[in-house]
Write a protein that holds these residues in place. Structure first.
Motif, PDB file in Angstrom:
ATOM      1  N   VAL A   1       0.857  -1.197   0.000  1.00 59.15           N
ATOM      2  CA  VAL A   1       0.000   0.000   0.000  1.00 59.15           C
ATOM      3  C   VAL A   1       0.884   1.234   0.000  1.00 59.15           C
ATOM      4  N   LYS A   2       0.357   2.326  -0.559  1.00 57.40           N
ATOM      5  CA  LYS A   2       1.230   3.472  -0.793  1.00 57.40           C
ATOM      6  C   LYS A   2       1.077   4.608   0.206  1.00 57.40           C
ATOM      7  N   SER A   3      -0.095   4.705   0.805  1.00 58.90           N
ATOM      8  CA  SER A   3      -0.314   5.862   1.674  1.00 58.90           C
ATOM      9  C   SER A   3      -1.361   5.549   2.732  1.00 58.90           C
ATOM     10  N   PHE A   4      -1.386   6.393   3.753  1.00 59.07           N
ATOM     11  CA  PHE A   4      -2.418   6.264   4.781  1.00 59.07           C
ATOM     12  C   PHE A   4      -3.795   6.483   4.164  1.00 59.07           C
ATOM     13  N   LYS A   5      -3.817   7.325   3.146  1.00 62.26           N
ATOM     14  CA  LYS A   5      -5.079   7.606   2.475  1.00 62.26           C
ATOM     15  C   LYS A   5      -5.641   6.309   1.870  1.00 62.26           C
ATOM     16  N   GLU A   6      -4.768   5.578   1.221  1.00 60.33           N
ATOM     17  CA  GLU A   6      -5.180   4.291   0.636  1.00 60.33           C
ATOM     18  C   GLU A   6      -5.542   3.292   1.744  1.00 60.33           C
TER      19      GLU A   6
ATOM     20  N   GLY B   1      -8.761   4.607   3.360  1.00 61.38           N
ATOM     21  CA  GLY B   1      -9.817   4.749   2.358  1.00 61.38           C
ATOM     22  C   GLY B   1     -10.267   3.411   1.778  1.00 61.38           C
ATOM     23  N   LYS B   2      -9.335   2.444   1.710  1.00 61.98           N
ATOM     24  CA  LYS B   2      -9.657   1.180   1.046  1.00 61.98           C
ATOM     25  C   LYS B   2      -9.820   0.022   2.024  1.00 61.98           C
ATOM     26  N   TYR B   3      -9.064   0.052   3.113  1.00 57.79           N
ATOM     27  CA  TYR B   3      -9.020  -1.150   3.956  1.00 57.79           C
ATOM     28  C   TYR B   3      -9.591  -0.978   5.358  1.00 57.79           C
ATOM     29  N   ILE B   4      -8.997  -0.091   6.178  1.00 57.82           N
ATOM     30  CA  ILE B   4      -9.338  -0.120   7.610  1.00 57.82           C
ATOM     31  C   ILE B   4     -10.045   1.134   8.111  1.00 57.82           C
TER      32      ILE B   4
ATOM     33  N   TYR C   1     -13.673  -2.466   4.051  1.00 51.46           N
ATOM     34  CA  TYR C   1     -13.699  -3.922   3.967  1.00 51.46           C
ATOM     35  C   TYR C   1     -13.039  -4.646   5.154  1.00 51.46           C
ATOM     36  N   CYS C   2     -11.924  -4.145   5.637  1.00 52.27           N
ATOM     37  CA  CYS C   2     -11.205  -4.846   6.705  1.00 52.27           C
ATOM     38  C   CYS C   2     -11.403  -4.205   8.079  1.00 52.27           C
ATOM     39  N   TYR C   3     -12.354  -3.294   8.186  1.00 53.01           N
ATOM     40  CA  TYR C   3     -12.614  -2.617   9.462  1.00 53.01           C
ATOM     41  C   TYR C   3     -13.331  -3.552  10.421  1.00 53.01           C
ATOM     42  N   VAL C   4     -12.893  -3.550  11.667  1.00 54.81           N
ATOM     43  CA  VAL C   4     -13.609  -4.279  12.717  1.00 54.81           C
ATOM     44  C   VAL C   4     -13.836  -3.294  13.866  1.00 54.81           C
TER      45      VAL C   4
END
Ligand code: AMP
Ligand code: ZN
Ligand code: FE
Ligand code: FE
Length: 278
Positions: free
Chosen positions: A146-151, A154-157, A162-165
């Protein structure tokens, strides 16, 4: 003129700074006071106080708790809390233990998404502190996937990505109620980040006493909007940098600060609450 940064983390949650580092930076920035607002932990307060006494920097005992609505992540700050109460320390311990389980779940989900990180390494990086998504994000960066905190957020956590709990164990009313029970002043953290102003009136009904108007992530329009809202709703105004050490790339401490008279207002409100509960 005396100034305070009313939103500072330590390595007892997800900042990279020790209490001593936080205090020496506060001294460098010429601050008279800082509020230590770790996520689900009060363990940084005593060591910050110890380091602060030597340099004449006041440490305001505080906390940052997370609650949720179906479509919003809400952070509640508590200022001048009676932070040694046994029932509260026990609750925080449970919250931190649950964070470890939550981390493992997020790591599993990330693996399914093709980003492999090691939960044990991340837990080691958090040490005795509350482990959180910022620790996870740093490990994700190291994979090079992954390239940035934004990604990453924004995309994962990020909230409900999708990967948020979730690690939420109580309602906004309960979190605000707990802070009040500790004689603390409950304040809505960075409402501009929450992005759901429509929830503010019900938080006020639940006992909220203030809004963090000044924050690193608030632009001038948001700041103005919350200044007006605080006035309209009769709420106290706070502000702080939300410094996470090097955790967010840049050291933010002192970048947002408020005149010291706002500290006196918080203290007076807390004294009133403590007198009422006696
Ligand atoms: P946690 O307490 O584990 O839920 O993590 C909360 C922390 O994650 C916040 O204090 C922020 O530092 C960070 N965070 C949450 N959402 C974002 C986001 N969208 N972008 C950057 N950092 C975020
Ligand atoms: Zn944080
Ligand atoms: Fe926050
Ligand atoms: Fe914070």
């Amino acid at each position: 003129m005396k100034y305070a940064d009313l939103h500072v983390h330590t390595h007892y949650s997800d900042s990279t700074f020790s209490p001593e580092e936080v205090i020496s930076l506060a001294e460098e920035k010429g601050l008279a006071a800082i509020a230590i607002c770790d996520h689900d932990s009060v363990d940084g307060i005593a060591p910050c106080r110890k380091a602060g006494v030597a340099k004449g920097i006041e440490v305001i005992p505080s906390i940052e708790l997370t609650v949720e609505k179906p479509d919003a992540e809400i952070h509640i700050l508590g200022y001048f809390i009676d932070w040694k109460k046994e029932w509260f320390l026990k609750k925080l311990k449970h919250l931190r233990a649950a964070r470890i389980e939550r981390l493992r779940k997020m790591v599993e989900k990330l693996e399914d998404a093709g980003v492999k990180v090691d939960a044990a390494d991340i837990l080691k990086s958090a040490g005795k502190g509350s482990v959180g998504r910022l620790h996870l994000a740093r490990a994700m960066m190291e994979t090079g996937k992954v390239k940035s905190f934004k990604e990453i957020f924004g995309k994962y956590i990020g909230f409900q990505k999708y990967c948020y709990v979730s690690n939420v164990r109580f309602t906004p009313k309960e979190a605000i109620g707990d802070i009040l029970k500790l004689g603390g002043v409950p304040v809505l953290a960075h409402p501009g980040v929450m992005g759901r102003d429509e929830y503010i009136p019900e938080l006020v009904e639940d006992g909220l006493r203030g809004i963090e108007v000044y924050h690193t992530d608030h632009g001038s329009r948001a700041t103005k909007r919350y200044e007006e809202m605080a006035r309209r709703l009769g709420l106290l105004v706070t502000g702080g940098s939300d410094c996470h050490g090097l955790g967010k790339g840049k050291v933010l401490l002192g970048g947002v600060r408020v005149p010291y008279d706002l500290v006196d207002k918080l203290r007076a409100e807390s004294s009133k609450l403590k007198a009422q509960s006696r």
